[in-house]
Design a protein around this motif. Structure first.
Motif, PDB file in Angstrom:
ATOM      1  N   ARG A  64      -9.370  -6.338  -6.400  1.00 54.93           N
ATOM      2  CA  ARG A  64      -8.016  -6.038  -5.963  1.00 54.93           C
ATOM      3  C   ARG A  64      -7.335  -7.250  -5.324  1.00 54.93           C
ATOM      4  NH1 ARG A  64      -8.827  -0.380  -4.940  1.00 54.93           N
ATOM      5  NH2 ARG A  64     -10.053  -1.070  -3.171  1.00 54.93           N
TER       6      ARG A  64
ATOM      7  N   LYS B 235       0.798  -1.227   0.000  1.00 53.12           N
ATOM      8  CA  LYS B 235       0.000   0.000   0.000  1.00 53.12           C
ATOM      9  C   LYS B 235       0.833   1.281   0.000  1.00 53.12           C
ATOM     10  CE  LYS B 235      -2.193   1.177   3.749  1.00 53.12           C
ATOM     11  NZ  LYS B 235      -2.988   1.174   5.012  1.00 53.12           N
TER      12      LYS B 235
ATOM     13  N   HIS C  52      -7.162   1.839   2.074  1.00 48.97           N
ATOM     14  CA  HIS C  52      -8.244   1.487   3.006  1.00 48.97           C
ATOM     15  C   HIS C  52      -8.476   2.535   4.080  1.00 48.97           C
ATOM     16  CE1 HIS C  52      -7.356  -2.879   1.721  1.00 48.97           C
ATOM     17  NE2 HIS C  52      -8.421  -2.449   1.083  1.00 48.97           N
TER      18      HIS C  52
ATOM     19  N   ALA D  53     -14.786   0.505  -0.864  1.00 47.02           N
ATOM     20  CA  ALA D  53     -13.443  -0.088  -0.870  1.00 47.02           C
ATOM     21  C   ALA D  53     -13.534  -1.606  -0.779  1.00 47.02           C
ATOM     22  CB  ALA D  53     -12.619   0.467   0.282  1.00 47.02           C
TER      23      ALA D  53
ATOM     24  N   CYS E 241     -12.005  10.759  -2.683  1.00 47.25           N
ATOM     25  CA  CYS E 241     -10.956   9.789  -2.384  1.00 47.25           C
ATOM     26  C   CYS E 241      -9.587  10.469  -2.294  1.00 47.25           C
ATOM     27  CB  CYS E 241     -10.903   8.695  -3.447  1.00 47.25           C
ATOM     28  SG  CYS E 241      -9.507   7.575  -3.228  1.00 47.25           S
TER      29      CYS E 241
ATOM     30  N   TYR F 225      -5.390   1.562  -9.611  1.00 45.91           N
ATOM     31  CA  TYR F 225      -6.405   1.286  -8.600  1.00 45.91           C
ATOM     32  C   TYR F 225      -6.172  -0.057  -7.914  1.00 45.91           C
ATOM     33  CZ  TYR F 225      -8.921   5.306 -10.529  1.00 45.91           C
ATOM     34  OH  TYR F 225      -9.271   6.559 -10.948  1.00 45.91           O
TER      35      TYR F 225
ATOM     36  N   CYS G 250      -4.888   1.719  -3.205  1.00 49.39           N
ATOM     37  CA  CYS G 250      -5.887   1.949  -2.152  1.00 49.39           C
ATOM     38  C   CYS G 250      -5.259   1.674  -0.789  1.00 49.39           C
ATOM     39  CB  CYS G 250      -7.107   1.061  -2.343  1.00 49.39           C
ATOM     40  SG  CYS G 250      -8.321   1.229  -1.019  1.00 49.39           S
TER      41      CYS G 250
ATOM     42  N   ILE H 150      -9.055   7.508  -6.380  1.00 49.64           N
ATOM     43  CA  ILE H 150      -9.592   6.266  -6.931  1.00 49.64           C
ATOM     44  C   ILE H 150     -11.060   6.459  -7.296  1.00 49.64           C
ATOM     45  CG2 ILE H 150     -10.165   3.860  -6.431  1.00 49.64           C
ATOM     46  CD1 ILE H 150      -7.685   3.801  -4.631  1.00 49.64           C
TER      47      ILE H 150
ATOM     48  N   ASN I  39     -14.073   4.447  -7.952  1.00 52.23           N
ATOM     49  CA  ASN I  39     -14.576   3.072  -7.818  1.00 52.23           C
ATOM     50  C   ASN I  39     -15.516   2.660  -8.939  1.00 52.23           C
ATOM     51  OD1 ASN I  39     -13.455   1.925  -5.259  1.00 52.23           O
ATOM     52  ND2 ASN I  39     -14.308   3.799  -4.439  1.00 52.23           N
TER      53      ASN I  39
ATOM     54  N   HIS J  80       0.862   4.040  -2.747  1.00 55.96           N
ATOM     55  CA  HIS J  80       0.002   5.221  -2.902  1.00 55.96           C
ATOM     56  C   HIS J  80       0.837   6.503  -2.939  1.00 55.96           C
ATOM     57  CE1 HIS J  80       0.061   5.314   1.646  1.00 55.96           C
ATOM     58  NE2 HIS J  80       0.079   6.600   1.440  1.00 55.96           N
TER      59      HIS J  80
ATOM     60  N   CYS K 145     -14.419   6.791   1.333  1.00 55.03           N
ATOM     61  CA  CYS K 145     -15.467   6.555   0.336  1.00 55.03           C
ATOM     62  C   CYS K 145     -16.785   6.109   0.968  1.00 55.03           C
ATOM     63  CB  CYS K 145     -15.009   5.543  -0.706  1.00 55.03           C
ATOM     64  SG  CYS K 145     -14.232   4.066  -0.041  1.00 55.03           S
TER      65      CYS K 145
END
Lengths: 235, 460
Positions: B67, A217, B38, B60, B115, B32, B36, B119, B121, A220, B42
């Motif tokens: 994902r 992650k 988390h 998500a 976001c 994407y 993400c 992102i 969605n 990002h 969203c």
């Protein structure tokens, strides 16, 4: 102890550097080469400069959710800014700051900036890291999407910050020795690895973070420049 | 109990293959998959997540369906990523879950607005639906509408005769209601403009189409601009956007392109249908970036242009409604039509009120992404209740938002929004009338007098 020093201080850094650089280049290259479709989200930025400004404000101020979710913004913005400043401060270990000479700052001034700036950022980053972790546990809508990775990354950062702060506030460390080590690390005549176990532990965890950087992650960080541009652009 | 769970290995393999293909797919999908974090922002910005607070409605979480499989099967480190929870194995009911969950997102793109990572969605929702569609498992009305459209050229399955009859009938209605002589030309070669609405306007929301005919009459009187509709392409609606079926989307838009070329028009004007405009302007063969010999635009931009020139005159006394405007997601967030309809409505009445939030931050009606046409269970295996139940539930926020304005007419220029909002207003017994912008225009417009006689002569 000797073995640990050898692994953490002499061998692993090579692997870390290679994995980080190759991994990031691989990912950036993939993104760069991939097809781009028109996914503008209006209102968009009509000119190149506006696009630049919009993406800049997104990545520096996190402007898209600033108004809507102030609670999160108040945690995550100081968190990222302090981490960035901490990263900036650590460059002192490998370079003598051309900027320092340019600005005509004495070594003493830099030490003072490091002590105060580094100290404040260390505390802010630690506090906000804890708050983000608490948020993950505490808010149902965040907890339900949290994975082991999400917790793991925060906990790793937490330990890095704890050891870093411990060094600054509770133990005496020899900055000159550490600088000497980092500046000769990749040379033909490397100096001794610092013996301080706290330094070694801190360094090990940072290396783990850097190794993981191109795979999870943390992507990002480079990715947000691309994704924000895709949405803000007027095709 | 043997054979109780029917696991179709080929289906699951298709899912895995399609997800793995993202690796060489568009930049946006690759990003994407990777970025993400988390954060949960969203979930607060999604009308579905707010009105149905279950974990599966978290945007998500829905996107994670794709994902986590991508990370498991598309990465060399799939097993490692699985160990830390970033990836997971495919499950036996994967397809059934996707069929339900990706049709609980209306693809309105409001989450993308907020976001932190940029992102959108809706793009993953469309990807998920595309996989479901490839397996022949799109909800019944979605695949059925596409089938009818491929067969007849329009989503309603109207024949040529029915189309011509509908146009003739609407001209009579205009005469009866507003005492104006109009004609709706069909296949007029050499016209300046080819007009394509959503064909639902001809059947279900005729007043919008009547208003459009009056508007074109005003243009013809003013500067001789001529318009036409095409018998081969009178439906701009396109379910290929909703099911993720790119070939269908291109095929249907190709008919519009061919009609433009055949008739030799200078402009393709899309009616009150946001997703038709999005496809025509940006995605299909008629898209502006192809350098076509015609310009692709929409009825609001065109009308606003004439309004700015001072050509359109309205009698505000004819409009007694208090009007509010609902920004359809495909007109607002996706194609930049914000101010034009507002300027038009404000010119027609002094009783125009905004709902809050509006424009780019407007809440979805709950019927976006094709959901509005689905009432039953639509052969979706895991759905509880029907699509109508679902829509009435998630549309509650929209109802409250409209009621707070005190308006008794909500203009929503989109056939999906109109149907959903009409059903909502009935379900919650609000008494608010739903319609288009041109419904009001047809009533309020004042045509230039001297030339009206000339126009009437032509018509008679």
């Amino acid at each position: 102890m000797q073995v640990f020093e050898l692994i953490i201080g002499k061998l692993l850094p090579y692997a870390t550097l290679v994995i980080l650089i190759v991994g990031l280049l691989y990912r950036l290259n993939r993104w760069q080469r991939a097809a781009v479709g028109n996914i503008a989200l209006y209102p968009s930025a009509a000119t190149r400069w506006r696009l630049f400004g919009k993406v800049l404000s997104e990545v520096t101020l996190f402007s898209s959710f600033r108004q809507e979710n102030q609670a999160l913004w108040k945690r995550t913005w100081p968190f990222h800014v302090s981490l960035f400043l901490i990263l900036l401060g650590h460059t002192r270990l490998i370079t003598d700051w051309p900027l320092r000479v340019g600005l005509g700052l004495s070594e003493g001034t830099v030490n003072a900036i490091s002590a105060w700036g580094g100290g404040i950022c260390g505390v802010v980053a630690l506090m906000t890291c804890l708050l983000l972790l608490a948020r993950r546990f505490g808010i149902q809508r965040v907890r339900e999407i949290s994975t082991g990775e999400d917790y793991g990354v925060l906990i790793l950062l937490l330990f890095i910050l704890l050891t870093g702060n411990a060094m600054r506030f509770f133990t005496h460390y020899d900055i000159a020795e550490i600088q000497q080590y980092f500046r000769t690390l990749f040379s033909t005549a490397p100096t001794q690895v610092p013996h301080d176990p706290l330094v070694l532990l801190h360094f090990l965890m940072v290396q783990l973070l850097l190794i993981y950087f191109p795979f999870g992650k943390f992507l990002h960080v480079p990715g947000v420049f691309y994704s924000k541009t895709l949405l803000a652009k007027d095709y | 109990m043997e054979g109780h769970v029917q696991v179709n290995e080929t289906e699951l393999q298709t899912v895995i293959d399609q997800v793995k293909a993202i690796k060489n797919g568009p930049r946006v999908l690759q990003l994407y998959m990777d970025i993400c974090a988390h954060c949960g922002v969203c979930a607060e910005q999604c009308h579905v997540a707010r009105t149905m607070p279950e974990s599966r409605t978290n945007p998500a979480a829905r996107s994670d369906h794709i994902r986590q499989l991508y990370k498991r099967y598309g990465s060399t480190w799939g097993q490692v990523l699985k160990a830390i929870g970033a990836a997971r194995d495919i499950t036996e009911d994967e397809v059934a879950v996707w069929q339900r969950d990706f049709y609980e997102c209306s693809g309105c793109r409001r989450c993308a607005k907020f976001c932190p990572f940029g992102i959108d969605n809706s793009i993953l929702t469309r990807k998920g639906r595309a996989v479901v569609h490839a397996l022949g498992k799109s909800p019944f009305m979605m695949s059925e509408t596409q089938r009818i459209s491929d067969e007849t050229g329009n989503d309603e399955g109207q024949t040529y005769a029915a189309f011509v009859e509908a146009c003739r009938f609407l001209c009579e209605e205009v005469k009866d209601d507003w005492d104006i002589d109009v004609e709706i030309p069909i296949d007029r070669k050499g016209a300046d403009i080819l007009f394509i609405p959503a064909s639902a306007d001809l059947v279900s929301f005729p007043e919008t189409h009547m208003g459009v005919a009056v508007f074109f009459k005003a243009l013809e009187i003013h500067d001789g601009t001529t318009w036409t509709m095409a018998s081969t392409a009178f439906d701009g609606a396109n379910f290929g956007l909703f099911t993720g079926d790119d070939p269908h989307m291109a095929r249907k838009n190709q008919a519009a392109y061919d009609a433009c070329i055949d008739l030799g028009v200078k402009k393709l004007v899309i009616g009150e249908c946001g997703h038709a405009y999005r496809i025509a302007k940006r995605m299909g063969p008629t898209a502006s970036h192809f350098g076509n010999p015609f310009e692709t635009t929409n009825i609001f931009l065109l009308a606003d242009e004439y309004l700015q020139k001072g050509v359109l005159k309205f009698d505000k006394r004819k409009v007694d409604e208090i009007i509010t405007y609902h920004d359809p997601c495909n007109f607002a967030r996706s194609t930049n039509v914000f101010e034009e309809p507002r300027r038009l409505l404000s010119a027609m009445t002094d009783n125009f009120v905004e709902m809050t939030p509006n424009r780019t931050e407007n809440w979805c009606c709950g019927g976006g992404g094709g959901l509005a046409v689905m009432d039953g269970a639509e052969k979706v295996e895991m759905i509880d209740g029907t699509f109508l139940d679902y829509r009435m539930k998630v549309g509650k926020m929209k109802v409250d938002q409209i009621m707070a304005t005190g308006a008794n007419y909500c203009a929503a220029p989109c056939a999906n929004c109109k149907r959903q909002l009409m059903q909502l207003m009935e379900h919650y017994e609000t008494g608010v009338k739903i319609g288009g912008v041109f419904d009001i225009l047809g009533n309020a417009i004042v045509l230039e007098e001297t030339k009206v006689k000339a126009g009437a002569k032509v018509a008679s």
